[in-house]
Design a protein around this motif. Structure first.
Motif, PDB file in Angstrom:
ATOM      1  N   MET A   1       0.730  -1.166  -0.037  1.00 19.99           N
ATOM      2  CA  MET A   1      -0.039  -0.039  -0.030  1.00 19.99           C
ATOM      3  C   MET A   1       0.810   1.230  -0.008  1.00 19.99           C
ATOM      4  SD  MET A   1      -1.208   0.278   4.110  1.00 19.99           S
ATOM      5  CE  MET A   1      -1.836   1.879   4.060  1.00 19.99           C
ATOM      6  N   THR A   2       0.226   2.501  -0.292  1.00 17.86           N
ATOM      7  CA  THR A   2       1.255   3.385  -0.200  1.00 17.86           C
ATOM      8  C   THR A   2       0.725   4.284   1.170  1.00 17.86           C
ATOM      9  OG1 THR A   2      -0.422   4.791  -1.543  1.00 17.86           O
ATOM     10  CG2 THR A   2       1.125   3.751  -2.569  1.00 17.86           C
ATOM     11  N   ALA A   3       1.670   4.960   1.699  1.00 19.75           N
ATOM     12  CA  ALA A   3       1.359   5.661   3.109  1.00 19.75           C
ATOM     13  C   ALA A   3       0.382   6.674   2.896  1.00 19.75           C
ATOM     14  CB  ALA A   3       2.718   6.140   3.615  1.00 19.75           C
ATOM     15  N   ASN A   4       0.222   7.428   1.793  1.00 19.67           N
ATOM     16  CA  ASN A   4      -0.479   8.602   1.626  1.00 19.67           C
ATOM     17  C   ASN A   4      -1.568   8.061   0.491  1.00 19.67           C
ATOM     18  OD1 ASN A   4       1.524   8.569  -0.121  1.00 19.67           O
ATOM     19  ND2 ASN A   4       1.848  10.855   0.339  1.00 19.67           N
ATOM     20  N   ALA A   5      -2.216   7.120   0.583  1.00 18.54           N
ATOM     21  CA  ALA A   5      -3.322   6.342  -0.197  1.00 18.54           C
ATOM     22  C   ALA A   5      -4.601   7.228  -0.408  1.00 18.54           C
ATOM     23  CB  ALA A   5      -3.462   5.145  -0.003  1.00 18.54           C
ATOM     24  N   SER A   7      -5.715   9.478   2.953  1.00 20.82           N
ATOM     25  CA  SER A   7      -5.808  10.646   3.673  1.00 20.82           C
ATOM     26  C   SER A   7      -4.541  10.814   4.560  1.00 20.82           C
ATOM     27  CB  SER A   7      -7.041  10.583   4.569  1.00 20.82           C
ATOM     28  OG  SER A   7      -7.014  11.688   5.653  1.00 20.82           O
ATOM     29  N   MET A   8      -3.925  12.038   4.670  1.00 14.92           N
ATOM     30  CA  MET A   8      -2.681  12.076   5.606  1.00 14.92           C
ATOM     31  C   MET A   8      -3.039  11.932   6.862  1.00 14.92           C
ATOM     32  SD  MET A   8      -0.708  12.273   2.959  1.00 14.92           S
ATOM     33  CE  MET A   8       0.929  12.420   3.835  1.00 14.92           C
ATOM     34  N   ARG A   9      -4.144  12.175   7.352  1.00 13.02           N
ATOM     35  CA  ARG A   9      -4.592  12.126   8.558  1.00 13.02           C
ATOM     36  C   ARG A   9      -4.402  10.437   9.237  1.00 13.02           C
ATOM     37  NH1 ARG A   9      -9.678  16.143   9.340  1.00 13.02           N
ATOM     38  NH2 ARG A   9      -9.625  15.745   7.283  1.00 13.02           N
ATOM     39  N   GLN A  10      -4.337   9.526   8.176  1.00 10.51           N
ATOM     40  CA  GLN A  10      -4.163   8.083   8.748  1.00 10.51           C
ATOM     41  C   GLN A  10      -2.638   7.801   9.064  1.00 10.51           C
ATOM     42  OE1 GLN A  10      -5.294   6.243   4.894  1.00 10.51           O
ATOM     43  NE2 GLN A  10      -7.409   6.121   5.303  1.00 10.51           N
ATOM     44  N   VAL A 202      -3.779  20.003   3.347  1.00 15.01           N
ATOM     45  CA  VAL A 202      -2.544  19.209   3.893  1.00 15.01           C
ATOM     46  C   VAL A 202      -3.081  17.760   3.798  1.00 15.01           C
ATOM     47  CG1 VAL A 202      -1.470  18.807   6.122  1.00 15.01           C
ATOM     48  CG2 VAL A 202      -1.818  21.249   5.749  1.00 15.01           C
ATOM     49  N   ASP A 203      -4.618  17.444   4.012  1.00  8.10           N
ATOM     50  CA  ASP A 203      -4.870  16.198   4.178  1.00  8.10           C
ATOM     51  C   ASP A 203      -4.926  15.615   2.589  1.00  8.10           C
ATOM     52  OD1 ASP A 203      -5.758  14.237   5.706  1.00  8.10           O
ATOM     53  OD2 ASP A 203      -7.925  14.300   4.765  1.00  8.10           O
ATOM     54  N   ASP A 204      -4.748  16.085   1.850  1.00  8.23           N
ATOM     55  CA  ASP A 204      -4.559  15.599   0.144  1.00  8.23           C
ATOM     56  C   ASP A 204      -3.073  14.878  -0.041  1.00  8.23           C
ATOM     57  OD1 ASP A 204      -4.871  15.011  -2.201  1.00  8.23           O
ATOM     58  OD2 ASP A 204      -4.840  16.905  -3.181  1.00  8.23           O
ATOM     59  N   PRO A 205      -3.204  13.689  -0.359  1.00  4.40           N
ATOM     60  CA  PRO A 205      -2.333  13.012  -0.672  1.00  4.40           C
ATOM     61  C   PRO A 205      -1.383  13.600  -1.844  1.00  4.40           C
ATOM     62  CG  PRO A 205      -3.817  11.550  -0.269  1.00  4.40           C
ATOM     63  CD  PRO A 205      -4.696  12.788  -0.458  1.00  4.40           C
ATOM     64  N   GLY A 206      -1.991  14.080  -2.667  1.00  8.88           N
ATOM     65  CA  GLY A 206      -1.065  14.684  -3.746  1.00  8.88           C
ATOM     66  C   GLY A 206      -0.393  15.851  -3.607  1.00  8.88           C
ATOM     67  N   THR A 207      -0.670  16.572  -2.309  1.00  7.39           N
ATOM     68  CA  THR A 207       0.343  17.612  -2.007  1.00  7.39           C
ATOM     69  C   THR A 207       1.794  17.139  -1.379  1.00  7.39           C
ATOM     70  OG1 THR A 207      -1.736  18.608  -0.979  1.00  7.39           O
ATOM     71  CG2 THR A 207       0.099  19.393  -0.102  1.00  7.39           C
ATOM     72  N   TRP A 208       1.677  15.765  -1.033  1.00  9.47           N
ATOM     73  CA  TRP A 208       3.071  15.378  -0.700  1.00  9.47           C
ATOM     74  C   TRP A 208       3.562  14.345  -1.374  1.00  9.47           C
ATOM     75  CZ3 TRP A 208       3.839  18.643   3.413  1.00  9.47           C
ATOM     76  CH2 TRP A 208       2.850  19.192   3.978  1.00  9.47           C
ATOM     77  N   ARG A 209       4.824  13.874  -0.943  1.00  5.49           N
ATOM     78  CA  ARG A 209       5.669  12.817  -1.538  1.00  5.49           C
ATOM     79  C   ARG A 209       4.922  11.514  -1.238  1.00  5.49           C
ATOM     80  NH1 ARG A 209       9.826  12.934   1.209  1.00  5.49           N
ATOM     81  NH2 ARG A 209       9.699  10.750   2.133  1.00  5.49           N
ATOM     82  N   THR A 210       4.782  10.638  -2.215  1.00  6.25           N
ATOM     83  CA  THR A 210       4.161   9.351  -2.130  1.00  6.25           C
ATOM     84  C   THR A 210       5.177   8.576  -1.709  1.00  6.25           C
ATOM     85  OG1 THR A 210       2.440   9.647  -3.839  1.00  6.25           O
ATOM     86  CG2 THR A 210       2.734   7.602  -3.191  1.00  6.25           C
ATOM     87  N   THR A 211       4.825   7.729  -0.656  1.00  7.09           N
ATOM     88  CA  THR A 211       5.858   6.540  -0.020  1.00  7.09           C
ATOM     89  C   THR A 211       5.250   5.299   0.035  1.00  7.09           C
ATOM     90  OG1 THR A 211       5.489   7.178   2.015  1.00  7.09           O
ATOM     91  CG2 THR A 211       7.442   8.507   0.974  1.00  7.09           C
ATOM     92  N   ALA A 212       6.031   4.252  -0.086  1.00  2.72           N
ATOM     93  CA  ALA A 212       5.520   2.992   0.109  1.00  2.72           C
ATOM     94  C   ALA A 212       5.581   2.568   1.623  1.00  2.72           C
ATOM     95  CB  ALA A 212       6.275   1.751  -0.542  1.00  2.72           C
TER      96      ALA A 212
END
Length: 273
Positions: A1-5, A7-10, A202-212
């Motif tokens: 899975m991706t860490a920010n799939a 919501s970043m609040r997860q 901030v909660d949008d995953p597209g705002t941040w780097r995607t990481t596994a």
């Protein structure tokens, strides 16, 4: 899975630190039965540094998660193109805050303007906190057109003492135990509509780097198990050290009468004409 799939609040406090701690086997020490009996730590020195970092971020994260409902807290936000992250980002009526948590267990911390020293050694915490806040400030300005500056905070966990001779101009350096109260005392900067816009960004995953990433619950369970191992090893080392001192003391008591007799005899002989 991706860490920010979704919501970043997860993301959980210390998630990035735990990914490093458990992702690199070089941080772990293989221990046989005898090594466990004598309390050998389960981590290398580098592993212990990551472990202490996770302890601090988890403690501060739990405290931040008790903020009132109008505050929103994010943890371990991946930024840039490398492995860096923002330990905690807090959005609330009092503003937007990037919080850099540092665990300096039982060590003295000294601050004078842009200089922060731990046990006499200069650390880049203030510079790094400024950089993180500047990144988020630029993001909020560019995407939302909001004015105002994101405020950087260095939260010190576990220090023996924190002496602030001169407060930094831009960065708040605080004992982590005071952080919640400090945030709640900030004057109101944003209304509900502005807060919603910031939190959505901030909660949008597209705002941040995607990481596994591995599922967070699994990492937290592994950390709880590791934490128990570290504490048990420390307890065993303390018991062995105490036992050694007791044995040495007992040996001294046994040897004391002959030693005292020899000293007295020598002193008496030297006084005889």
């Amino acid at each position: 899975m991706t860490a920010n799939a979704t919501s970043m609040r997860q993301r959980h406090a210390a998630q990035a630190v735990l990914e490093e701690l458990f992702g690199d086997e070089s941080h772990r020490v293989e221990r046989g039965r005898l090594a466990r009996v004598f309390g050998r730590p389960p981590l290398t020195p580098s592993g212990m540094a990551w472990y202490r970092g996770a302890q601090g971020e988890i403690a501060v994260g739990r405290m931040l998660d008790t903020l009132p409902g109008e505050w929103t807290v994010f943890h371990a936000l991946p930024v840039g193109t490398k492995e860096s992250d923002i330990d905690h980002l807090v959005v609330g009526p009092g503003g937007v805050f990037t919080i850099n948590t540092k665990h300096h267990r039982a060590k003295p911390v000294w601050v004078a303007n842009r200089t922060l020293m731990v046990s006499g050694q200069k650390q880049p915490h203030i510079r790094n906190a400024e950089y993180e806040a500047a990144r988020v400030t630029k993001l909020v300005h560019a995407r939302l057109g909001l004015s105002g500056r994101v405020l950087p905070v260095v939260a010190i966990h576990g220090a023996a003492s924190i002496v602030v001779k001169e407060r930094p101009d831009l960065v708040a350096v605080l004992d982590a135990r005071r952080l919640r109260q400090w945030l709640l005392k900030r004057p109101v900067q944003f209304g509900p509509e502005e807060l919603t816009r910031i939190v959505t960004l901030v909660d949008d995953p597209g705002t941040w780097r995607t990481t596994a990433s591995a599922p967070c619950d699994q990492m937290l369970a592994r950390f709880d198990e590791l934490d128990g191992d570290v504490r048990r090893a420390a307890t065993r080392r303390s018991l062995w050290s105490f036992g050694t001192l007791v044995a040495a003391g007992a040996a001294l008591l046994v040897a004391a009468p002959p030693l005292l007799t020899a000293v007295f005899t020598s002193a008496t002989t030297s006084l005889m004409p």
